[in-house]
Write a protein that holds these residues in place. Sequence first.
Motif, short mmCIF file in Angstrom:
data_model
loop_
_atom_site.label_atom_id
_atom_site.label_comp_id
_atom_site.label_asym_id
_atom_site.label_seq_id
_atom_site.Cartn_x
_atom_site.Cartn_y
_atom_site.Cartn_z
N ALA A 248 -14.67 -13.33 -69.83
CA ALA A 248 -14.49 -14.22 -68.69
C ALA A 248 -15.85 -14.65 -68.18
CB ALA A 248 -13.72 -13.52 -67.58
N VAL A 249 -16.02 -15.94 -68.00
CA VAL A 249 -17.22 -16.46 -67.35
C VAL A 249 -16.83 -16.82 -65.92
CG1 VAL A 249 -18.96 -18.29 -67.32
CG2 VAL A 249 -18.18 -17.35 -69.51
N VAL A 250 -17.45 -16.13 -64.98
CA VAL A 250 -17.15 -16.36 -63.56
C VAL A 250 -18.12 -17.39 -63.02
CG1 VAL A 250 -16.96 -15.32 -61.27
CG2 VAL A 250 -16.27 -14.01 -63.30
N GLU A 251 -17.58 -18.51 -62.60
CA GLU A 251 -18.40 -19.60 -62.11
C GLU A 251 -19.02 -19.26 -60.75
OE1 GLU A 251 -18.92 -22.18 -63.93
OE2 GLU A 251 -17.24 -22.26 -65.35
N GLU A 252 -20.01 -20.03 -60.38
CA GLU A 252 -20.66 -19.87 -59.08
C GLU A 252 -19.79 -20.48 -57.99
OE1 GLU A 252 -25.03 -20.75 -57.08
OE2 GLU A 252 -24.27 -22.08 -58.63
N TYR A 253 -19.27 -19.64 -57.11
CA TYR A 253 -18.39 -20.14 -56.05
C TYR A 253 -19.11 -21.04 -55.07
CZ TYR A 253 -15.25 -20.38 -52.09
OH TYR A 253 -14.46 -20.85 -51.07
N LEU A 254 -20.40 -20.81 -54.85
CA LEU A 254 -21.16 -21.66 -53.94
C LEU A 254 -21.11 -23.12 -54.38
CD1 LEU A 254 -23.10 -22.16 -51.58
CD2 LEU A 254 -24.98 -21.53 -53.11
N ARG A 255 -21.21 -23.34 -55.68
CA ARG A 255 -21.14 -24.72 -56.19
C ARG A 255 -19.78 -25.33 -55.87
NH1 ARG A 255 -23.95 -27.53 -59.99
NH2 ARG A 255 -25.12 -25.65 -60.54
N GLU A 256 -18.73 -24.56 -56.08
CA GLU A 256 -17.38 -25.03 -55.79
C GLU A 256 -17.23 -25.36 -54.30
OE1 GLU A 256 -12.97 -23.01 -55.70
OE2 GLU A 256 -14.27 -22.52 -57.40
N PHE A 257 -17.80 -24.51 -53.46
CA PHE A 257 -17.73 -24.74 -52.02
C PHE A 257 -18.44 -26.04 -51.66
CE2 PHE A 257 -19.55 -24.66 -47.83
CZ PHE A 257 -18.53 -24.17 -47.02
N CYS A 258 -19.65 -26.22 -52.16
CA CYS A 258 -20.43 -27.42 -51.83
C CYS A 258 -19.74 -28.69 -52.31
CB CYS A 258 -21.83 -27.33 -52.42
SG CYS A 258 -22.87 -26.07 -51.66
N ASP A 259 -19.18 -28.63 -53.52
CA ASP A 259 -18.48 -29.81 -54.06
C ASP A 259 -17.26 -30.13 -53.22
OD1 ASP A 259 -20.34 -30.03 -56.07
OD2 ASP A 259 -19.08 -29.09 -57.61
N GLY A 260 -16.53 -29.10 -52.79
CA GLY A 260 -15.32 -29.32 -52.01
C GLY A 260 -15.59 -29.78 -50.59
N ALA A 261 -16.63 -29.21 -49.97
CA ALA A 261 -16.93 -29.54 -48.58
C ALA A 261 -17.82 -30.76 -48.44
CB ALA A 261 -17.60 -28.34 -47.89
N GLY A 262 -18.49 -31.12 -49.53
CA GLY A 262 -19.42 -32.24 -49.48
C GLY A 262 -20.68 -31.92 -48.69
N ARG A 263 -21.01 -30.64 -48.59
CA ARG A 263 -22.19 -30.21 -47.83
C ARG A 263 -22.54 -28.79 -48.25
NH1 ARG A 263 -20.43 -26.49 -44.24
NH2 ARG A 263 -18.23 -26.61 -43.59
N THR A 264 -23.71 -28.34 -47.82
CA THR A 264 -24.07 -26.94 -48.01
C THR A 264 -23.46 -26.11 -46.89
OG1 THR A 264 -26.13 -27.33 -46.82
CG2 THR A 264 -26.21 -27.48 -49.22
N PRO A 265 -23.30 -24.80 -47.09
CA PRO A 265 -22.64 -23.98 -46.07
C PRO A 265 -23.48 -23.74 -44.83
CG PRO A 265 -23.36 -22.62 -47.91
CD PRO A 265 -23.58 -24.04 -48.32
N ARG A 266 -22.79 -23.51 -43.72
CA ARG A 266 -23.43 -23.08 -42.49
C ARG A 266 -23.70 -21.57 -42.58
NH1 ARG A 266 -18.76 -25.68 -40.55
NH2 ARG A 266 -17.99 -23.61 -39.98
N ILE A 267 -24.50 -21.08 -41.67
CA ILE A 267 -24.83 -19.66 -41.68
C ILE A 267 -23.58 -18.79 -41.53
CG2 ILE A 267 -25.36 -19.62 -39.20
CD1 ILE A 267 -27.52 -17.51 -39.85
N ASP A 268 -22.62 -19.23 -40.71
CA ASP A 268 -21.42 -18.43 -40.49
C ASP A 268 -20.47 -18.44 -41.68
OD1 ASP A 268 -21.13 -21.26 -39.42
OD2 ASP A 268 -19.03 -20.63 -39.43
N GLU A 269 -20.71 -19.29 -42.67
CA GLU A 269 -19.87 -19.36 -43.86
C GLU A 269 -20.43 -18.57 -45.04
OE1 GLU A 269 -17.94 -23.81 -43.34
OE2 GLU A 269 -20.06 -23.64 -43.90
#
Length: 208
Positions: free
Chosen positions: A35-56
């Motif tokens: 299993a290759v586990v993808e980087e969830y941060l990339r998925e988050f950024c693509d979905g939200a259209g932004r980088t995460p806030r500190i609380d995320e």
Amino acid sequence: MSAFVVTLLGAESTGKTTIAHALGAVLARRGERVAVVEEYLREFCDGAGRTPRIDEQRGIAAEQTRRIAAAAAACDVVVADTSALMIAVYSDQVFGDTGLYDAALAAHARADLTLLSALDLPWQPDGLQRDGPQVREPVDAKIRAALARAAIGWAVLFGQGEARLANALAAVERARTTPDDDGRPRWQWVCERCGDVGCERHRLLPSL
């Protein structure tokens, strides 16, 4: 976790995703359940259209850890395109927040092999996630410092293209056949050229 878990770390644009998929493909062709586990941060950024806030940040780190654990329960080998430790490092780098390190290092310590991608590849832009070549050295330094604090060994990946993949494969093979004192494999070699941590290429690395 029952699988052999390989986790890739490294600053941006150092080839982690490329190596993760290439390594996974080679091991799968050998007949292993991979299993290759993808980087969830990339998925988050693509979905939200932004980088995460500190609380995320904490939630993103936890989700990365959860996905690695889920894959490890179902496969022979897991190749993780980063761990929660990278979220902790970037939270430190971007927000000055050091509160994620303890949990991230505890989760990362369950991996069998850590591959740290060297800074010998040219920086390339890639959407929201990349800040520029100027952040690579400080991020690399934070990764090394965190691993050293937790006494987690790592192998450094150097080289271009097939050479980098060959080095990753060599690290996996060595780690799976050389047990440490408690019976779990642990990798000690720090680059593709030698095992001498005193050589000039390793002058900034801690002794493993």
